[in-house]
Design an enzyme around this catalytic site. Sequence first.
Site, PDB file in Angstrom:
ATOM      1  N   ASN A  74      46.249 112.426  47.499  1.00 18.13           N
ATOM      2  CA  ASN A  74      46.052 113.008  48.820  1.00 18.13           C
ATOM      3  C   ASN A  74      46.284 114.508  48.763  1.00 18.13           C
ATOM      4  O   ASN A  74      47.118 114.999  47.998  1.00 18.13           O
ATOM      5  CB  ASN A  74      46.955 112.337  49.864  1.00 18.13           C
ATOM      6  CG  ASN A  74      48.304 113.007  49.997  1.00 18.13           C
ATOM      7  OD1 ASN A  74      48.426 114.022  50.696  1.00 18.13           O
ATOM      8  ND2 ASN A  74      49.307 112.457  49.322  1.00 18.13           N
ATOM      9  N   GLY A  77      48.185 118.158  53.094  1.00 20.37           N
ATOM     10  CA  GLY A  77      48.597 119.548  53.318  1.00 20.37           C
ATOM     11  C   GLY A  77      49.483 119.765  54.525  1.00 20.37           C
ATOM     12  O   GLY A  77      49.453 120.843  55.132  1.00 20.37           O
ATOM     13  N   LEU A  78      50.278 118.781  54.870  1.00 20.13           N
ATOM     14  CA  LEU A  78      51.305 118.908  55.918  1.00 20.13           C
ATOM     15  C   LEU A  78      50.775 119.381  57.278  1.00 20.13           C
ATOM     16  O   LEU A  78      51.339 120.311  57.872  1.00 20.13           O
ATOM     17  CB  LEU A  78      52.436 119.840  55.465  1.00 20.13           C
ATOM     18  CG  LEU A  78      53.188 119.474  54.183  1.00 20.13           C
ATOM     19  CD1 LEU A  78      54.344 120.457  53.962  1.00 20.13           C
ATOM     20  CD2 LEU A  78      53.718 118.052  54.236  1.00 20.13           C
ATOM     21  N   CYS A 135      56.682 119.071  48.028  1.00 23.35           N
ATOM     22  CA  CYS A 135      55.275 118.785  48.280  1.00 23.35           C
ATOM     23  C   CYS A 135      54.377 119.621  47.373  1.00 23.35           C
ATOM     24  O   CYS A 135      54.532 120.835  47.300  1.00 23.35           O
ATOM     25  CB  CYS A 135      54.917 119.057  49.731  1.00 23.35           C
ATOM     26  SG  CYS A 135      53.191 118.734  50.057  1.00 23.35           S
ATOM     27  N   LYS A 169      64.638 115.934  49.068  1.00 21.62           N
ATOM     28  CA  LYS A 169      63.551 115.172  48.439  1.00 21.62           C
ATOM     29  C   LYS A 169      63.013 115.934  47.239  1.00 21.62           C
ATOM     30  O   LYS A 169      62.460 117.026  47.358  1.00 21.62           O
ATOM     31  CB  LYS A 169      62.428 114.899  49.435  1.00 21.62           C
ATOM     32  CG  LYS A 169      61.332 114.046  48.816  1.00 21.62           C
ATOM     33  CD  LYS A 169      60.609 113.242  49.816  1.00 21.62           C
ATOM     34  CE  LYS A 169      59.538 112.397  49.174  1.00 21.62           C
ATOM     35  NZ  LYS A 169      58.703 111.753  50.175  1.00 21.62           N
ATOM     36  N   ILE A 195      60.466 109.556  44.205  1.00 20.47           N
ATOM     37  CA  ILE A 195      59.757 110.770  43.874  1.00 20.47           C
ATOM     38  C   ILE A 195      58.703 111.083  44.947  1.00 20.47           C
ATOM     39  O   ILE A 195      58.236 110.178  45.648  1.00 20.47           O
ATOM     40  CB  ILE A 195      59.062 110.698  42.481  1.00 20.47           C
ATOM     41  CG1 ILE A 195      57.970 109.629  42.426  1.00 20.47           C
ATOM     42  CG2 ILE A 195      60.060 110.524  41.407  1.00 20.47           C
ATOM     43  CD1 ILE A 195      57.174 109.653  41.101  1.00 20.47           C
ATOM     44  N   GLY A 221      51.302 105.682  44.798  1.00 24.05           N
ATOM     45  CA  GLY A 221      50.925 104.280  44.628  1.00 24.05           C
ATOM     46  C   GLY A 221      51.425 103.719  43.315  1.00 24.05           C
ATOM     47  O   GLY A 221      52.154 104.387  42.563  1.00 24.05           O
ATOM     48  N   GLY A 247      58.119 105.313  45.063  1.00 21.54           N
ATOM     49  CA  GLY A 247      57.003 105.602  44.157  1.00 21.54           C
ATOM     50  C   GLY A 247      56.351 104.291  43.769  1.00 21.54           C
ATOM     51  O   GLY A 247      56.836 103.592  42.886  1.00 21.54           O
ATOM     52  N   GLY A 248      55.298 103.924  44.480  1.00 20.53           N
ATOM     53  CA  GLY A 248      54.514 102.745  44.114  1.00 20.53           C
ATOM     54  C   GLY A 248      55.149 101.407  44.441  1.00 20.53           C
ATOM     55  O   GLY A 248      54.718 100.377  43.910  1.00 20.53           O
TER      56      GLY A 248
HETATM   57  C1  LIG Z   1      49.092 110.492  52.638  1.00 22.00           C
HETATM   58  C2  LIG Z   1      50.477 110.873  52.204  1.00 22.00           C
HETATM   59  C3  LIG Z   1      51.185 111.821  52.946  1.00 22.00           C
HETATM   60  C4  LIG Z   1      52.474 112.191  52.544  1.00 22.00           C
HETATM   61  N1  LIG Z   1      53.155 113.101  53.291  1.00 22.00           N
HETATM   62  C5  LIG Z   1      54.408 113.464  52.926  1.00 22.00           C
HETATM   63  C6  LIG Z   1      55.169 114.367  53.710  1.00 22.00           C
HETATM   64  O1  LIG Z   1      54.745 114.836  54.771  1.00 22.00           O
HETATM   65  N2  LIG Z   1      56.412 114.705  53.265  1.00 22.00           N
HETATM   66  C7  LIG Z   1      56.955 114.177  52.119  1.00 22.00           C
HETATM   67  O2  LIG Z   1      58.102 114.515  51.763  1.00 22.00           O
HETATM   68  N3  LIG Z   1      56.269 113.285  51.366  1.00 22.00           N
HETATM   69  C8  LIG Z   1      55.018 112.929  51.753  1.00 22.00           C
HETATM   70  N4  LIG Z   1      54.328 111.998  50.994  1.00 22.00           N
HETATM   71  C9  LIG Z   1      54.959 111.418  49.788  1.00 22.00           C
HETATM   72  C10 LIG Z   1      55.566 110.046  50.073  1.00 22.00           C
HETATM   73  O3  LIG Z   1      56.577 110.115  51.062  1.00 22.00           O
HETATM   74  C11 LIG Z   1      56.145 109.414  48.784  1.00 22.00           C
HETATM   75  O4  LIG Z   1      57.177 110.250  48.297  1.00 22.00           O
HETATM   76  C12 LIG Z   1      55.108 109.248  47.686  1.00 22.00           C
HETATM   77  O5  LIG Z   1      53.856 108.904  48.210  1.00 22.00           O
HETATM   78  C13 LIG Z   1      55.529 108.187  46.646  1.00 22.00           C
HETATM   79  O6  LIG Z   1      55.679 106.916  47.225  1.00 22.00           O
HETATM   80  P1  LIG Z   1      54.469 105.816  47.275  1.00 22.00           P
HETATM   81  O7  LIG Z   1      53.885 105.761  45.894  1.00 22.00           O
HETATM   82  O8  LIG Z   1      55.113 104.540  47.714  1.00 22.00           O
HETATM   83  O9  LIG Z   1      53.488 106.331  48.276  1.00 22.00           O
HETATM   84  C14 LIG Z   1      53.052 111.611  51.386  1.00 22.00           C
HETATM   85  C15 LIG Z   1      52.327 110.662  50.645  1.00 22.00           C
HETATM   86  C16 LIG Z   1      51.061 110.285  51.045  1.00 22.00           C
HETATM   87  C17 LIG Z   1      50.323 109.253  50.233  1.00 22.00           C
END
Ligand SMILES: Cc1cc2nc3c(=O)[nH]c(=O)nc-3n(C[C@H](O)[C@H](O)[C@H](O)COP(=O)(O)O)c2cc1C
Length: 308
Positions: A74, A77-78, A135, A169, A195, A221, A247-248
């Site tokens: 993704n 971009g916040l 980020c 984080k 992560i 993922g 993370g996933g």
């Molecule tokens: C679409 C999307 C938006 C995200 N937005 C943020 C965010 O605003 N701030 C943040 O700290 N992490 C953000 N993340 C990261 C997730 O919180 C998480 O750390 C990361 O995706 C790993 O976990 P996952 O594999 O279960 O998704 C985002 C991840 C995704 C996929």
Amino acid sequence: MSPDLSLELCGIRLEHPILNGSGTFDAIAAHRAFGDAVDERLPFSAYVSKTITPERRAGNPPPRLYETPAGMINSIGLPNKGLEGFLMEDLPDLVRLPVPLCVSVMAPSRPGFAALVERVGQRDEVAAIEVNVSCPNVKSGLIVGEQPGETLALLEVIRPLTDKPLIVKLTPNCSDPAAVARAAAEGGADAVSLINTLRATGLDPTTLDPWLGATSGGLSGPAIRSIALDQVRRVVAQVSIPVIGMGGIETGADALEFLALGASAVAVGTASFRDPAAARRVRSELVSELVSRGLDRLPSPHVPSTST
Ligand SMILES: Cc1cc2nc3c(=O)[nH]c(=O)nc-3n(C[C@H](O)[C@H](O)[C@H](O)COP(=O)(O)O)c2cc1C
């Protein structure tokens, strides 16, 4: 008897160890679409907001998502309403949730972080603040979270501004996340979470140009789970503050692996996009995993024997 999943994290009592990853579950949009039932069935024991920044941000140009084998990239971009917009429009909506609220913040400068932490920290509705130094889409966050010295300097500015728990984080996009975790702990962080996404690029198979409008983004993922496990393992060995692992995570067995490595809690992120109730399933599978091992509670969080 069902295993006891409850825990205390940074002084906050939680019913179970499953949170959401910031930015991966929009509780406000879900409530708009499905009403109060969504709040009542919220699958998380605490809710982490999408990261907010001092000023309103539109986010990156589209396309912002790219599917990969076992994951996605993704470059969102916040996008967010900025500090004032969040406090006026989103916070009143989020206090409705039946769980503690953690607000994620990020700024391009230390004074920016200070303003966010001070203003958000003044709100009784907020239980904790997650400091996003990780980020991959915003340059300033990358610099802070990549370097222990930068992270410590940031904590020295923001720690005195609030009594609320500060969760840092971490970014996986650096050579030694454990060194950054140690700096966060030294600066007075109450916990670290990891992560965040791994910097990644996907190409349009026809044109061979970068697919994403921002050229690159962050991979999440199942594709990143074993990297996340290794980084959690390295961090829990080096800090004595709680570690929130993510993370996933897609199943209860995945969650148990993070907890067995010493994480105090876990977060479900990308899995919630496919199934917004994924975290509920993860929780019931975690119970089954504990029962099948004859455990009546969560594994104890790891406490390192030395602080090095
Ligand atoms: C679409 C999307 C938006 C995200 N937005 C943020 C965010 O605003 N701030 C943040 O700290 N992490 C953000 N993340 C990261 C997730 O919180 C998480 O750390 C990361 O995706 C790993 O976990 P996952 O594999 O279960 O998704 C985002 C991840 C995704 C996929």
